[in-house]
Design an enzyme around this catalytic site. Structure first.
Site, PDB file in Angstrom:
ATOM      1  N   GLU A 110      82.058  47.776  43.502  1.00 46.61           N
ATOM      2  CA  GLU A 110      83.520  47.681  43.616  1.00 46.61           C
ATOM      3  C   GLU A 110      84.053  48.306  44.896  1.00 46.61           C
ATOM      4  O   GLU A 110      85.121  47.924  45.387  1.00 46.61           O
ATOM      5  CB  GLU A 110      84.194  48.301  42.393  1.00 46.61           C
ATOM      6  CG  GLU A 110      84.014  47.503  41.092  1.00 46.61           C
ATOM      7  CD  GLU A 110      82.729  47.844  40.349  1.00 46.61           C
ATOM      8  OE1 GLU A 110      81.877  48.565  40.904  1.00 46.61           O
ATOM      9  OE2 GLU A 110      82.584  47.380  39.194  1.00 46.61           O
ATOM     10  N   PHE A 115      85.667  54.156  25.109  1.00 48.37           N
ATOM     11  CA  PHE A 115      84.599  53.696  25.990  1.00 48.37           C
ATOM     12  C   PHE A 115      85.185  53.153  27.294  1.00 48.37           C
ATOM     13  O   PHE A 115      86.052  52.301  27.295  1.00 48.37           O
ATOM     14  CB  PHE A 115      83.766  52.611  25.289  1.00 48.37           C
ATOM     15  CG  PHE A 115      82.654  52.087  26.166  1.00 48.37           C
ATOM     16  CD1 PHE A 115      81.625  52.928  26.595  1.00 48.37           C
ATOM     17  CD2 PHE A 115      82.650  50.764  26.582  1.00 48.37           C
ATOM     18  CE1 PHE A 115      80.624  52.455  27.422  1.00 48.37           C
ATOM     19  CE2 PHE A 115      81.641  50.286  27.411  1.00 48.37           C
ATOM     20  CZ  PHE A 115      80.627  51.127  27.833  1.00 48.37           C
ATOM     21  N   GLN A 116      84.705  53.682  28.385  1.00 43.97           N
ATOM     22  CA  GLN A 116      85.126  53.294  29.739  1.00 43.97           C
ATOM     23  C   GLN A 116      86.616  53.508  29.992  1.00 43.97           C
ATOM     24  O   GLN A 116      87.221  52.808  30.795  1.00 43.97           O
ATOM     25  CB  GLN A 116      84.714  51.854  30.053  1.00 43.97           C
ATOM     26  CG  GLN A 116      83.187  51.717  30.136  1.00 43.97           C
ATOM     27  CD  GLN A 116      82.726  50.410  30.734  1.00 43.97           C
ATOM     28  OE1 GLN A 116      83.407  49.398  30.641  1.00 43.97           O
ATOM     29  NE2 GLN A 116      81.549  50.428  31.352  1.00 43.97           N
ATOM     30  N   LYS A 125      94.002  46.212  28.146  1.00 37.51           N
ATOM     31  CA  LYS A 125      93.411  44.979  27.622  1.00 37.51           C
ATOM     32  C   LYS A 125      94.406  44.253  26.707  1.00 37.51           C
ATOM     33  O   LYS A 125      94.531  43.027  26.766  1.00 37.51           O
ATOM     34  CB  LYS A 125      92.133  45.316  26.854  1.00 37.51           C
ATOM     35  CG  LYS A 125      91.268  44.109  26.580  1.00 37.51           C
ATOM     36  CD  LYS A 125      89.862  44.527  26.134  1.00 37.51           C
ATOM     37  CE  LYS A 125      88.987  43.289  25.949  1.00 37.51           C
ATOM     38  NZ  LYS A 125      87.623  43.651  25.540  1.00 37.51           N
ATOM     39  N   MET A 162      75.920  60.132  64.945  1.00 35.02           N
ATOM     40  CA  MET A 162      77.078  60.935  65.333  1.00 35.02           C
ATOM     41  C   MET A 162      76.932  62.367  64.849  1.00 35.02           C
ATOM     42  O   MET A 162      77.341  63.319  65.529  1.00 35.02           O
ATOM     43  CB  MET A 162      78.365  60.302  64.789  1.00 35.02           C
ATOM     44  CG  MET A 162      79.627  60.951  65.298  1.00 35.02           C
ATOM     45  SD  MET A 162      79.712  60.969  67.105  1.00 35.02           S
ATOM     46  CE  MET A 162      80.736  59.542  67.417  1.00 35.02           C
TER      47      MET A 162
HETATM   48  C1  LIG Z   1      80.700  58.061  53.575  1.00 33.30           C
HETATM   49  C2  LIG Z   1      80.468  58.989  54.708  1.00 33.30           C
HETATM   50  N1  LIG Z   1      79.579  59.997  54.597  1.00 33.30           N
HETATM   51  C3  LIG Z   1      79.357  60.820  55.640  1.00 33.30           C
HETATM   52  C4  LIG Z   1      80.028  60.650  56.819  1.00 33.30           C
HETATM   53  C5  LIG Z   1      79.775  61.594  57.983  1.00 33.30           C
HETATM   54  N2  LIG Z   1      79.240  60.828  59.119  1.00 33.30           N
HETATM   55  C6  LIG Z   1      79.998  60.420  60.164  1.00 33.30           C
HETATM   56  S1  LIG Z   1      79.155  59.553  61.292  1.00 33.30           S
HETATM   57  C7  LIG Z   1      77.716  59.736  60.439  1.00 33.30           C
HETATM   58  C8  LIG Z   1      76.430  59.172  60.951  1.00 33.30           C
HETATM   59  C9  LIG Z   1      76.415  57.690  60.937  1.00 33.30           C
HETATM   60  O1  LIG Z   1      75.096  57.286  61.163  1.00 33.30           O
HETATM   61  P1  LIG Z   1      74.783  55.788  61.455  1.00 33.30           P
HETATM   62  O2  LIG Z   1      75.405  54.920  60.415  1.00 33.30           O
HETATM   63  O3  LIG Z   1      73.317  55.624  61.631  1.00 33.30           O
HETATM   64  O4  LIG Z   1      75.554  55.489  62.808  1.00 33.30           O
HETATM   65  P2  LIG Z   1      75.278  56.135  64.260  1.00 33.30           P
HETATM   66  O5  LIG Z   1      76.171  57.303  64.433  1.00 33.30           O
HETATM   67  O6  LIG Z   1      73.841  56.510  64.330  1.00 33.30           O
HETATM   68  O7  LIG Z   1      75.646  55.036  65.221  1.00 33.30           O
HETATM   69  C10 LIG Z   1      77.920  60.484  59.278  1.00 33.30           C
HETATM   70  C11 LIG Z   1      76.855  60.849  58.333  1.00 33.30           C
HETATM   71  C12 LIG Z   1      80.974  59.609  56.874  1.00 33.30           C
HETATM   72  N3  LIG Z   1      81.725  59.382  57.960  1.00 33.30           N
HETATM   73  N4  LIG Z   1      81.158  58.779  55.825  1.00 33.30           N
END
Ligand SMILES: Cc1ncc(C[n+]2csc(CCOP(=O)(O)OP(=O)(O)O)c2C)c(N)n1
Ligand SMILES: [Mg+2]
Lengths: 582, 196
Positions: free
Chosen positions: A60, A122-123, A172, A484
């Protein structure tokens, strides 16, 4: 029942479930993204009677991102449908994402019968309670006769003022019960709110006067320009006064990147000359943007010399982060239309020349000219993709380094051609959002650019692409890291790469399992061929780009630093090409 | 500087509204000192008075977020000097035959009414500014009376003079007047207010 005119001309008795689809169709909805379950089954049972396409998602969260991508690509409201309990809670991240990026979506959830509300049936989950702070508004509907009015009001709220997500939770028994359906009578009352008593300082005349006297003005372009449909007006303002335009991430497509007055992206990963221009400006005119911390750096030193004009539809944004001198609250297009007749031509060549000097030789930013040192950089991929698609594709990016590289290297000339998660920074956004964009704009080319990390958060939606036979091209920028975060560890945590190296499945094989063809690219010379293969093929295609693993996004303004204090690419690193490298 | 802000909020009289309003204070980790809700002069519209201690910028953020709620029609941060602020308290005080008459006198000074009389307690009803109520409570405690129970409504506020026109505008569909500059609430110190 699919005979629309009958249904909308005469009040007719319908079940709540039928009223749900009839109202959606009446609001112009043709596509919805959803996933069924017990509490929403009456609605699903009635769906076949209505001219609405249902895209079955795999999670979802995907439905909300699809609705989000659909809305951003088309400007129309996106719709997501889910059952009660876990179906509803799975929507939460996508709703929050739409909230922070002001995207108009309507989520419809099934709820347990009104007789058992509050019993932990439920749910049963209190989804209106849970989503209260992440929706513009939500509704709990427990009677068939309330379905149409609630939904119509939901569409009004989602699109009015500053857009955003709305949730309608329908029990529902409300779906099963029946009532007279009268579409016209269910129309929401016109908005009746009074202007807040904290309207900011200044007036239109003062804004005009500031602009008339400005020597170093900069326009700050935000997503509000797209929402308001003020692209022409902003362009006219910029051209008439020769004002350079810096964009937020979400505002990048609101002003053509190839326009001579376009500076590109400002803020944390903006080019040095863009941020320097803002720091030196004497007047800033902010159009539909909210001075987010990612664009201002530390507030104490933000654009200290500039008088600030803020044109904004949401009064609560005025003076929130940055104190402004003139606040014009209202629809951007209307405000600019009132302002433009009072704006006369002005020569801005001295200021533009000064910015061009700051920009230096990197103004011609052609990484194709650089010698091939054998390594594949993500920037190469972005650049080749931009050239090959002539900047005309819709690009949907995920969150991370690849997102910033895309923003730096893919030059968007078309409105709404970049779809990305800005405010919430939601990994996993790109793949489902691209599905939404493709459904909204089937005639447009759509590219997903995702990191190896984020791609895996929602990769089951590959099955949705396969089932719906969607022509979506997917570029996974595979650097073996949560890049990042690794970059932050490199800069601010002494290269302690805790929990950021990432082992992934073979993405080409994963695509193959969905009968989606793909290719792996490890060298720069292979990029164009792979991109061409993807484009020439009707249907989805995935490219696994194995890029340089420890590359970083430059320049970078660390959190808490001033806009002009940036980390630059170290000289010993193999250069990409950047003004600040010189 | 953290001062008491008195927000007067007109809202649609519907389920969940109070929760939406209160949630904004919670989000800013701001404690609600008192909260009253009741119907207003207009059918279907409730009037809330919420008192909370907050620094100026946070009070502004609350005000700004309140405006964003769909069911909020009008918000006002009324300063003490421009508004009449009242509160009602019921106090049940332990009192036998011997101490009753002293309490009656005290009640008279404070213009409190005796609304219930039992063999070992009396109930006082007092309306006034918060400081007046604090004053009575303080005196009772210092005079070693035992307060058995206390119920207070919390503050209600209404601006003085012909203010309602703005509110009427808010409730009709009249086009809004041009912006009114920010109305900063003056610093309030209810405890300094003399007993009326
Ligand atoms: C749902 C979620 N969890 C954690 C983060 C923290 N976060 C920001 S950028 C990143 C790394 C992303 O890695 P990747 O998808 O491999 O992209 P890259 O930076 O390597 O291009 C993370 C873990 C986030 N933005 N969103
Ligand atoms: Mg990565």
């Amino acid at each position: 029942m699919t005979n629309g005119s009958e249904l909308y001309a005469h009040p007719t008795r319908l079940t709540g479930a039928e009223a749900l689809w009839a109202t959606l169709a009446g609001e112009g909805v043709r596509d919805v993204f959803g996933y069924p379950g017990g509490a929403i089954l009456p609605a699903y049972d009635a769906l076949r009677k209505f001219p609405i396409r249902h895209i079955l998602v795999r999670h979802e969260q995907g439905a909300t991102h699809m609705a989000d991508g659909y809305a951003r690509a088309s400007g129309r409201v996106g719709v997501a449908v889910a059952t009660s309990g876990p179906g509803a809670t799975n929507l939460v991240t996508g709703i929050a994402n739409a909230m922070l990026d002001s995207v108009p979506i309507v989520c419809v959830t099934g709820q347990v019968s009104s007789k058992v509300l509050g019993t932990d049936a439920f749910q049963e989950i209190d989804i209106t309670g849970i989503t209260m702070p992440i929706t513009k508004h939500n509704y709990l509907v427990s009677r068939a006769e309330d379905v149409a009015p609630a939904l119509r009001d939901a569409f009004r709220v989602a699109q009015s003022g500053r857009p955003g997500p709305v949730l309608v939770d329908i029990t529902k028994d409300a779906q099963q019960g029946s009532a007279i359906f009268d579409f016209a009578a269910a129309a929401p009352a016109p908005a009746r709110r009074h202007a807040p008593r904290f309207n900011g300082p200044g007036s239109l005349a003062e804004a005009v006067e500031l602009l008339r006297r400005a020597e170093r003005p900069v326009i700050l372009a935000g997503q509000g320009i797209l929402h308001s449909g003020a692209i022409e007006q902003v362009r006219t303002l910029a051209e008439r006064l020769q004002i350079p335009v810096a964009s937020t991430l979400l505002g990048l497509t609101a002003f053509p990147a190839s326009h001579p007055l376009s500076l590109g992206m400002m803020g944390m990963h903006g080019e040095s000359w863009v941020n320097h221009a803002i720091q030196q400006a004497d007047v800033l005119i902010a159009c539909g943007m909210r001075f987010d911390d990612r664009v201002t750096g530390t507030l104490a030193t933000y654009a200290p010399k500039a008088k600030k004009i803020h044109i904004e539809i949401d009064p609560s944004e005025i003076n929130k982060n940055v104190r402004v001198d003139v606040a014009l609250i209202g629809d951007l297009k209307q405000v600019l239309e009132a302002m433009l007749p009072q704006i006369t031509r002005r020569d801005g060549s001295a200021w533009l020349h000064a910015i061009r000097t700051m920009r230096g030789s990197a103004a011609v930013r052609d990484i194709q000219q650089l010698p091939d040192n054998g390594h594949l950089y993500a920037a190469h991929v972005m650049n080749d993709l931009w050239r090959e698609t002539r900047g005309e594709s819709i690009v949907v990016t995920d969150v991370g380094q690849h997102q910033m590289w895309e923003a730096q290297y893919y030059k968007h000339d078309r409105p709404r051609s970049l779809i990305t998660s800005g405010g919430l920074g939601t990994m996993g956004f790109a793949l489902p959002a691209a599905i939404g964009a493709k459904i909204a704009c089937p005639e447009k080319e759509v590219w997903v650019i995702a990191g190896d990390g984020g791609f895996q958060m929602t990769s089951p939606e590959l099955a949705t692409i396969a089932q719906e036979d969607l022509d979506i091209n997917i570029a996974v920028i595979n650097n073996g890291y949560l890049g990042m975060v690794r970059q932050w560890q490199e800069f601010f945590y002494e290269k302690n790469y805790q929990s950021t190296p990432l082992r992934s499945p073979d993405f080409v094989k994963l695509a193959d399992a969905h009968e989606i063809p793909g290719a792996r690219v490890t060298r720069r010379t292979e990029v164009l061929d792979a991109v061409r293969a993807a484009r020439s093929r009707r249907g989805a295609f995935l490219i696994d780009f194995r890029v340089q693993q420890e590359d970083s996004v430059y320049p970078m303004i660390p959190t808490g630093a001033a806009l002009h204090e940036m980390i630059r690419r170290p000289a010993e690193n193999p250069l990409l090409e950047s003004a600040e490298d010189a | 500087m953290t001062v008491l802000h008195t927000f007067v909020i007109l809202v649609d009289d519907r389920p969940g509204v109070l929760s939406r309003v209160a949630s904004l204070f919670r989000r800013l980790n701001t404690n609600i000192t008192s909260l009253t809700v009741g119907r207003s002069e207009t059918a279907g519209i409730s009037r809330m008075t919420i008192v909370a201690a907050a620094p100026e910028d946070r009070a502004h953020r609350i005000l700004a977020s309140l405006y964003k709620l769909e069911e909020v029609r009008e918000v006002d941060d009324v300063g003490r000097h421009s508004a009449v602020v009242r509160e009602l308290a019921l106090l049940k005080v332990a009192a036998g035959v011997a101490t009753r008459s002293d309490l009656f006198q005290l009640a008279e000074v404070f213009r409190a009414r005796v609304v219930d009389l039992a063999p070992d307690s009396i109930m006082l009803e007092l309306t006034g500014s918060a400081s007046k109520i604090e004053g009575l409570v303080q005196i009772l405690e210092e005079s070693k009376y035992q307060i058995l129970e206390m119920a207070r409504t919390g503050r209600m506020a209404m601006r003085r003079g012909h203010h309602t026109s703005r509110v009427m505008d808010a409730l009709s569909d009249a086009t809004s007047e041009p912006g009114i500059a920010a109305v900063a609430a003056p610093a309030q110190d209810f405890l300094e207010e003399a007993i009326e």
